[in-house]
Design a protein around this motif. Structure first.
Motif, mmCIF file in Angstrom:
data_model
loop_
_atom_site.group_PDB
_atom_site.id
_atom_site.type_symbol
_atom_site.label_atom_id
_atom_site.label_comp_id
_atom_site.label_asym_id
_atom_site.label_seq_id
_atom_site.Cartn_x
_atom_site.Cartn_y
_atom_site.Cartn_z
ATOM 1 N N LEU A 10 0.697 -1.287 -0.317
ATOM 2 C CA LEU A 10 0.082 0.202 -0.223
ATOM 3 C C LEU A 10 0.761 1.322 0.029
ATOM 4 O O LEU A 10 0.702 2.223 -0.611
ATOM 5 N N THR A 41 2.400 1.929 -3.400
ATOM 6 C CA THR A 41 1.701 1.887 -4.997
ATOM 7 C C THR A 41 0.368 2.636 -4.765
ATOM 8 O O THR A 41 -0.069 3.181 -5.755
ATOM 9 N N VAL A 42 -0.146 2.636 -3.567
ATOM 10 C CA VAL A 42 -1.768 3.288 -3.584
ATOM 11 C C VAL A 42 -1.500 4.737 -3.604
ATOM 12 O O VAL A 42 -0.790 5.381 -2.913
ATOM 13 N N PRO A 43 -2.173 5.611 -4.467
ATOM 14 C CA PRO A 43 -2.217 6.885 -4.787
ATOM 15 C C PRO A 43 -2.949 7.777 -3.568
ATOM 16 O O PRO A 43 -3.854 8.114 -3.778
#
Lengths: 80, 139
Positions: free
Chosen positions: B116, B119-121
């Motif tokens: 997370l 990579t998670v924006p």
């Protein structure tokens, strides 16, 4: 071409979205968009890195851009 | 009940998580909750503000959950992140997994939070007394 901006990208540009008009020579690929952003807003060059998302997926430099795509600048993420 | 819970919310209620991951096939549940720390490199943080590109963040969170389910054969997975203004000690993220045996959910839980963060924006702005900083933005 509309480009969505988040986090520090929004602060650099001063808006949450920019429109790239035909007279600006619209970028045809992710790589061209990155170069365009750094040229237009030199502070992008100072970031650790930044990615581009096309239709809400991370896109590599050689991915072509279409004006109907949803395009976003993704500065270094920092969730969690 | 659904196998994956993927959410971006205003406020995290950590007391929900056990019930949500509870499952008859599981012998263990592992949960990680990330919270706002008061000091960053010796400086006092007043609050944090989280912002997201929600459509993409939910997609990326869903990919992480699906990968983890496949890799560790999990029974249930949760990835929930908060947005907006958060004060010291408030929860900002809760991830967890339930599985037949504990090794799988321990390993999966670390994978969920570590991936997370990569990579998670979602973006975190630290607010100090006299300045604000977008975390990780600059080298």
């Amino acid at each position: 071409m509309d480009v969505l901006l988040f986090g520090i990208a929004k602060d650099i540009v001063g808006r949450s979205e920019i429109q790239i008009l035909a007279e600006d020579a619209v970028p045809n690929s992710v790589q061209e968009l990155k170069a365009f952003m750094i040229r237009k807003f030199p502070d992008f060059g100072k970031l650790s890195s930044f990615a581009v998302a096309v239709n809400s997926e991370y896109a590599e430099d050689d991915v072509p851009l279409d004006r109907n795509d949803e395009i976003a600048i993704i500065p270094p993420v920092s969730g969690g | 009940m659904q196998k994956k819970i993927i959410e971006i919310v205003e406020k995290i209620d950590t007391s929900q998580v056990f019930t949500e991951l509870s499952d008859a096939q599981s012998g263990g549940i592992c949960v990680f909750v990330g919270t706002v720390r008061e000091f960053t490199q010796g400086e006092e943080v007043v609050s944090l503000e989280f912002e997201t590109y929600q459509k993409m963040a939910l997609k990326e969170m869903d990919k992480i959950a699906s990968d983890a389910i496949q890799k560790w054969n999990l029974n249930k997975v949760i990835i929930r992140h908060a947005v907006g203004l958060k004060k010291v000690a408030e929860p900002v993220v809760a991830v967890g997994a339930s599985s037949a045996h504990r090794d799988a959910c321990f390993e999966a839980c670390r994978y969920l939070i570590d991936t997370l963060k990569e990579t998670v924006p979602i973006w975190k702005k630290e607010m100090f007394e006299n300045k604000t900083i977008w975390v990780s933005a600059h080298p």
